[in-house]
Design an enzyme around this catalytic site. Structure first.
Site, mmCIF file in Angstrom:
data_model
loop_
_atom_site.group_PDB
_atom_site.id
_atom_site.type_symbol
_atom_site.label_atom_id
_atom_site.label_comp_id
_atom_site.label_asym_id
_atom_site.label_seq_id
_atom_site.Cartn_x
_atom_site.Cartn_y
_atom_site.Cartn_z
ATOM 1 N N ASP A 136 6.443 4.556 -9.027
ATOM 2 C CA ASP A 136 5.519 4.637 -7.891
ATOM 3 C C ASP A 136 4.472 5.742 -7.982
ATOM 4 O O ASP A 136 3.763 6.001 -7.002
ATOM 5 C CB ASP A 136 6.321 4.836 -6.589
ATOM 6 C CG ASP A 136 7.067 3.573 -6.186
ATOM 7 O OD1 ASP A 136 6.471 2.490 -6.290
ATOM 8 O OD2 ASP A 136 8.239 3.676 -5.774
ATOM 9 N N ASP B 93 4.222 -4.878 -8.620
ATOM 10 C CA ASP B 93 3.582 -3.779 -7.878
ATOM 11 C C ASP B 93 3.015 -2.715 -8.816
ATOM 12 O O ASP B 93 2.024 -2.047 -8.495
ATOM 13 C CB ASP B 93 4.588 -3.060 -6.953
ATOM 14 C CG ASP B 93 5.595 -3.951 -6.279
ATOM 15 O OD1 ASP B 93 5.880 -5.041 -6.809
ATOM 16 O OD2 ASP B 93 6.128 -3.561 -5.233
ATOM 17 N N SER C 151 10.564 -4.485 4.226
ATOM 18 C CA SER C 151 11.591 -5.153 3.427
ATOM 19 C C SER C 151 12.481 -6.008 4.332
ATOM 20 O O SER C 151 13.281 -5.476 5.115
ATOM 21 C CB SER C 151 12.438 -4.111 2.696
ATOM 22 O OG SER C 151 13.502 -4.759 2.053
HETATM 23 N N1 GLY Z 1 5.860 -1.234 -3.785
HETATM 24 C C1 GLY Z 1 6.752 -1.437 -2.739
HETATM 25 C C2 GLY Z 1 6.309 -2.401 -1.706
HETATM 26 O O1 GLY Z 1 5.255 -2.996 -1.814
HETATM 27 O O2 GLY Z 1 7.054 -2.541 -0.760
#
Ligand code: GLY
Length: 392
Positions: A110, A170, A359
């Site tokens: 990240d 990502d 999420s």
């Molecule tokens: N890169 C993590 C997300 O998009 O949740």
């Protein structure tokens, strides 16, 4: 991936909407006002990654999202030239330098999300030397996630471990940090890693129908490709809306360094797939398998990311097929974000846009605001306002 199928855009006229300069300016004014309000509440702390009941809490500089807060400050500074934004962004840079020196929550892919909108942006805008030092250290850290067997940057987990030997789409947003460092440091190691990761992602993460896997596993002994798997999408074989959007933005960013005819065809395919699955208000549900009538949550952040990505590709390749539909689609998505997705709450640390999904599987940030959605919303507005020089 073998040959991929390119859908033509269904009903292209539906994207014809009117979005005026005044609409953009007013929306930016609202963002600036909200950000000033948030600065008072936050001081030198950071907002949490997503809201609860439409309100952020304060956080230390941890997780993958804090760079977006500093990025919002830089974008507000570029839009207003008011020192209040620059002063806080400069303080944030010292926090990012401390974070990378002390390796706080940085053993993952990240680092671009963290260090591009904060430190690379700060260096590009003000030549801040701490920003440059921090971002170079972050690039070096990111390069350590590279697996030469399989040629990709490993997203999470213990480096080289079989149960985490995978790339995620990502990360196309993170590897421009390596390209930036390669240029600044004159170090081809970084650009080779970025180019290889880009190539590997496009080769394996995109299915024949132009939808995308979220993650793709490789054999950790041989590097042979194994199978696609989701982490945040509905199922392994569906297309997580934000993952598809990360590709829509990630491909043009990396195309700047490795332009090949075949990547343009892939770009059209994955973008058309996304646009063809937008519901009536042009803001996708959190997985592209859903549409109106599904009663699922929208992911406003996926729309914000896609707007920026389409805009970037139109800059790289102004005569790309479908260019006028793409231009209209950007406006249609942005108009709906402005009119129907801007958070109305005025107390607490407020989001710029609401109705995102962080999420679904972990139940985290569902139908809430989130920091990256806010950042890309402001980036999208800024792109429509002036000839913005990209941080990524
Ligand atoms: N890169 C993590 C997300 O998009 O949740």
């Amino acid at each position: 991936m073998s040959l991929i199928h390119t859908e033509s855009i269904r009903d292209p006229d539906r994207f014809n909407v009117h979005l005026s300069e005044e609409d953009i300016n007013e929306a930016i004014d609202v963002v600036v006002k909200k950000t000033k309000h948030n600065i008072i509440k936050l001081g030198e702390t950071f907002p949490t990654s997503s809201t609860v009941n439409d309100t952020y809490s304060t956080s230390k500089n941890v997780e993958w999202t804090t760079g977006f807060w500093t990025g919002i400050l830089w974008l507000c500074y570029e839009n207003t030239h008011e020192e209040v934004f620059k002063n806080l962004a400069e303080k944030n840079i010292l926090s990012f330098k401390n974070r990378i020196i002390n390796k706080i929550d940085v053993d993952n892919h990240d680092l671009g999300f963290l260090y591009i909108p904060s430190c690379v942006a700060g260096y590009k805008l003000t030549k801040n030397k701490y920003a440059r030092e921090a971002a170079i250290l972050a690039a070096e850290q990111l390069s350590k996630r590279y697996n030469s067997k399989g040629k990709f940057i490993q997203a999470w987990g213990k480096q080289g471990a079989a149960d985490n030997y995978r790339l995620i789409v990502d990360a196309l947003m993170n590897i421009p940090l390596l390209q930036w460092a390669a240029k600044i440091e004159n170090n081809t190691k970084y650009s080779e890693i970025a180019n290889n990761h880009f190539e590997t992602t496009l080769k394996y993460a995109i299915r024949e129908d132009s939808s995308a896997y979220h993650t793709y596993f490789f054999d950790n002994k041989t590097g042979h490709p194994l199978f696609g798997k989701t982490r945040q999408g509905y199922s392994d074989e569906s297309s997580w809306a934000r993952g598809q959007a990360w590709l829509i933005y990630g491909i043009p960013l990396n195309y700047r360094y490795k332009s090949k005819e075949k990547y343009l065809a892939i770009y059209n395919s994955i973008t058309n797939y996304f646009l063809n699955r937008l519901p009536a208000d042009f803001i996708p549900y959190w997985d592209l398998i859903f549409n109106d009538g599904s009663y699922q949550s929208k992911d406003s952040s996926a729309a914000a990311i896609a707007i920026c990505g389409i805009d970037q590709m139109l800059r790289e390749v102004p005569d790309i097929p479908n260019k006028s539909v793409y231009r209209n689609a950007e406006k249609a998505m942005l108009k709906n974000l402005i009119e129907n997705y801007t958070a109305k709450k005025s107390d607490g640390i407020v989001a710029l846009i609401n109705h995102g999904v962080y999420s679904w599987h972990s139940g985290h940030g569902i139908d809430e605001g989130n920091l990256w959605g806010d950042y890309f919303y402001l980036e999208a507005l800024t792109r429509m306002k002036f000839n913005w020089q990209v941080y990524w």
